[in-house]
Motif scaffolding. Structure first.
Motif, PDB file in Angstrom:
ATOM      1  N   GLY A 175       0.808  -1.211   0.000  1.00  0.00           N
ATOM      2  CA  GLY A 175       0.000   0.000   0.000  1.00  0.00           C
ATOM      3  C   GLY A 175       0.844   1.264   0.000  1.00  0.00           C
ATOM      4  N   ILE A 176       1.886   1.294   0.813  1.00  0.00           N
ATOM      5  CA  ILE A 176       2.762   2.468   0.850  1.00  0.00           C
ATOM      6  C   ILE A 176       3.475   2.647  -0.484  1.00  0.00           C
ATOM      7  CG2 ILE A 176       4.876   3.379   1.893  1.00  0.00           C
ATOM      8  CD1 ILE A 176       3.948   2.281   4.543  1.00  0.00           C
ATOM      9  N   SER A 206      10.543   9.336  -3.783  1.00  0.00           N
ATOM     10  CA  SER A 206       9.835   8.108  -3.430  1.00  0.00           C
ATOM     11  C   SER A 206      10.111   7.712  -1.981  1.00  0.00           C
ATOM     12  CB  SER A 206      10.251   6.986  -4.379  1.00  0.00           C
ATOM     13  OG  SER A 206       9.621   5.774  -4.034  1.00  0.00           O
ATOM     14  N   LYS A 207      11.350   7.861  -1.537  1.00  0.00           N
ATOM     15  CA  LYS A 207      11.689   7.539  -0.149  1.00  0.00           C
ATOM     16  C   LYS A 207      11.026   8.507   0.825  1.00  0.00           C
ATOM     17  CE  LYS A 207      16.154   5.488  -1.367  1.00  0.00           C
ATOM     18  NZ  LYS A 207      17.637   5.617  -1.254  1.00  0.00           N
ATOM     19  N   VAL A 208      11.013   9.789   0.474  1.00  0.00           N
ATOM     20  CA  VAL A 208      10.380  10.781   1.348  1.00  0.00           C
ATOM     21  C   VAL A 208       8.879  10.528   1.452  1.00  0.00           C
ATOM     22  CG1 VAL A 208       9.846  13.242   1.598  1.00  0.00           C
ATOM     23  CG2 VAL A 208      12.141  12.523   0.935  1.00  0.00           C
ATOM     24  N   ALA A 212       6.729   9.491   4.833  1.00  0.00           N
ATOM     25  CA  ALA A 212       5.599  10.289   5.308  1.00  0.00           C
ATOM     26  C   ALA A 212       4.321   9.459   5.383  1.00  0.00           C
ATOM     27  CB  ALA A 212       5.394  11.490   4.380  1.00  0.00           C
ATOM     28  N   ILE A 213       4.084   8.648   4.373  1.00  0.00           N
ATOM     29  CA  ILE A 213       2.883   7.804   4.374  1.00  0.00           C
ATOM     30  C   ILE A 213       2.972   6.754   5.476  1.00  0.00           C
ATOM     31  CG2 ILE A 213       1.544   6.153   3.019  1.00  0.00           C
ATOM     32  CD1 ILE A 213       2.463   7.685   0.519  1.00  0.00           C
ATOM     33  N   GLY A 214       4.162   6.206   5.697  1.00  0.00           N
ATOM     34  CA  GLY A 214       4.328   5.229   6.772  1.00  0.00           C
ATOM     35  C   GLY A 214       4.038   5.811   8.141  1.00  0.00           C
ATOM     36  N   ILE A 215       4.494   7.037   8.389  1.00  0.00           N
ATOM     37  CA  ILE A 215       4.201   7.703   9.661  1.00  0.00           C
ATOM     38  C   ILE A 215       2.701   7.940   9.808  1.00  0.00           C
ATOM     39  CG2 ILE A 215       4.557   9.827  10.992  1.00  0.00           C
ATOM     40  CD1 ILE A 215       7.351   9.985   9.759  1.00  0.00           C
ATOM     41  N   LEU A 216       2.054   8.372   8.725  1.00  0.00           N
ATOM     42  CA  LEU A 216       0.605   8.601   8.771  1.00  0.00           C
ATOM     43  C   LEU A 216      -0.154   7.307   9.042  1.00  0.00           C
ATOM     44  CD1 LEU A 216      -1.820  10.479   8.383  1.00  0.00           C
ATOM     45  CD2 LEU A 216      -1.682  10.028   5.925  1.00  0.00           C
ATOM     46  N   THR A 218       0.950   4.681  10.634  1.00  0.00           N
ATOM     47  CA  THR A 218       1.194   4.304  12.030  1.00  0.00           C
ATOM     48  C   THR A 218       0.306   5.091  12.985  1.00  0.00           C
ATOM     49  OG1 THR A 218       3.501   3.813  11.453  1.00  0.00           O
ATOM     50  CG2 THR A 218       2.967   4.063  13.793  1.00  0.00           C
ATOM     51  N   ILE A 219       0.151   6.385  12.722  1.00  0.00           N
ATOM     52  CA  ILE A 219      -0.728   7.206  13.563  1.00  0.00           C
ATOM     53  C   ILE A 219      -2.178   6.732  13.455  1.00  0.00           C
ATOM     54  CG2 ILE A 219      -1.630   9.541  13.899  1.00  0.00           C
ATOM     55  CD1 ILE A 219       1.075  10.592  12.966  1.00  0.00           C
ATOM     56  N   LEU A 220      -2.606   6.413  12.236  1.00  0.00           N
ATOM     57  CA  LEU A 220      -3.975   5.919  12.057  1.00  0.00           C
ATOM     58  C   LEU A 220      -4.165   4.565  12.743  1.00  0.00           C
ATOM     59  CD1 LEU A 220      -4.643   6.826   8.304  1.00  0.00           C
ATOM     60  CD2 LEU A 220      -5.552   7.956  10.344  1.00  0.00           C
ATOM     61  N   ALA A 221      -3.132   3.732  12.758  1.00  0.00           N
ATOM     62  CA  ALA A 221      -3.237   2.445  13.438  1.00  0.00           C
ATOM     63  C   ALA A 221      -3.436   2.632  14.938  1.00  0.00           C
ATOM     64  CB  ALA A 221      -1.982   1.613  13.166  1.00  0.00           C
ATOM     65  N   PHE A 222      -2.718   3.604  15.531  1.00  0.00           N
ATOM     66  CA  PHE A 222      -2.927   3.893  16.950  1.00  0.00           C
ATOM     67  C   PHE A 222      -4.336   4.426  17.186  1.00  0.00           C
ATOM     68  CE2 PHE A 222       1.739   3.887  17.298  1.00  0.00           C
ATOM     69  CZ  PHE A 222       1.869   3.159  18.465  1.00  0.00           C
TER      70      PHE A 222
END
Length: 363
Positions: A175-176, A206-208, A212-216, A218-222
């Protein structure tokens, strides 16, 4: 992309292996396949011909045939996560084979999920852990089953944890990667004034974007952990609201090629707004009816007394299950055993006390 695909392959193997072992061991503990189906039938858990047309009925033949077919078609044909896999093969024929293999694996996974459901009900048919305050959410039922069933077999609990992490990482990695690719190709390159973008710059962007999407995510998972509803219901609500309109755009492009992009964009926007309004309204205001939202009767008549009289806090832990500091670090308490012998030596003779103290001091 090659790394993502091979990662998904290994993670898929772990997912299937964990679920198959859960079903096999659960069926053995329940007394066989026939016993599992008998408990499911007696508990009114098998509804194969529910023909209700009531709009609030969640699981019917019509919802599975119509809604399930449209949802599966949109997921397998329209999403970027699947399109990037189809684009990795050399020919259209190979892409069709990939699509069929993917479809068969999805069907197999659904059957395995149904099998896990039968096993869970066979084990907890007369002692629902949610009513017994053993868990706080329905999502914790399967992990509880694994802990209680696999704990006697070394290594299997870890295998289940690996399968859960594999399922999460498989979805997150693809997905990311898909979201980063879509943003880079469809948004970043279009608003950039340069005619061409170097490979080095594309790799950095692509790395940036992935970070950013990975951090978002993770926040949504919490944030999802604080929602009271079942997580699978939330996932289908969100996916059904945003994925199906995209399928409509694809079908419209196939059968009505004269429609311009501006009209499609306007129609898609209105459709997404309407779907979001229905989803939010159903989640916040709709009153759930018994046996209309898939929730059937559960029982706790055979639970142990300790379960029913335990703390209301589902996170509380029985102190008898915990090891003391003295048990963990016995070597540090070795010098203090002399005092315990003297203090508890009322049942020993003076001669035995002196001999015991000398033996401890010599050690």
């Amino acid at each position: 992309m090659k790394a993502v695909i091979w990662t998904d392959v290994s993670q898929t193997i772990l997912m299937f292996l964990g679920m198959i072992l859960s079903i096999v061991i659960g069926v053995i503990d329940a007394g066989g396949v026939r016993k599992v189906f008998e408990i499911a039938l007696n508990g009114d858990r098998i509804h194969l011909l529910s023909m209700s047309v009531h709009p609030s009925a969640r699981y019917t033949v019509w919802s599975v045939l119509i809604g399930g077919s449209l949802y599966s078609t949109s997921v397998c044909a329209c999403l970027q996560t699947q399109a990037q896999r189809f684009m990795c093969v050399k020919t259209t024929r190979a892409a069709q084979k990939v699509a069929w293999v993917n479809y068969m694996l999805i069907v197999a996974m659904l059957f395995l999920c149904a099998g896990v459901g039968f096993v869970l009900f066979a084990k907890y048919s007369h002692c629902d852990p949610l009513l017994a305050k053993l868990i706080s959410k329905p999502d914790q039922l399967y992990p509880l089953f694994v802990i209680q069933t696999f704990s006697r077999l070394p290594g299997l609990t870890g295998l289940f944890i690996a399968s859960i992490l594999s399922a999460s990482l498989s979805t997150i990695s693809s997905g990311i990667n898909s979201m980063a690719t879509a943003i880079l190709e469809d948004i970043y390159k279009r608003i950039l004034k340069q005619s061409t973008v170097t490979d080095e710059r594309q790799a950095i962007m692509s790395k940036v974007l992935s970070l950013a999407i990975g951090i978002l995510v993770t926040i949504l998972a919490f944030a999802m952990s604080y929602l009271g509803n079942n997580i699978i219901v939330i996932v289908f609500q969100i996916a059904g609201s945003f994925v199906t309109p995209i399928l409509g755009v694809y079908i419209l492009g196939f059968f009505a090629p004269r429609v311009n992009s501006r009209s499609i964009l306007i129609a898609l926007s209105f459709c997404l707004l309407f779907q979001s309004w229905v989803m939010i309204g159903a989640t916040l205001t709709a009153k759930q009816h018994f046996e209309r939202d898939g929730r059937l009767a559960v029982f706790a008549d055979e639970c142990l007394h300790s379960f029913n009289s335990s703390s209301n806090d589902p996170k509380s832990i029985d102190s008898s299950l915990l090891a003391s500091w003295k048990d963990l670090f016995g070597c540090c308490y070795k010098k203090k055993t002399v005092g315990s012998v003297v203090m508890n030596g009322d049942h020993l003779s003076p001669e035995h006390q002196q001999v015991e103290e000398e033996r401890i001091l010599q050690n």
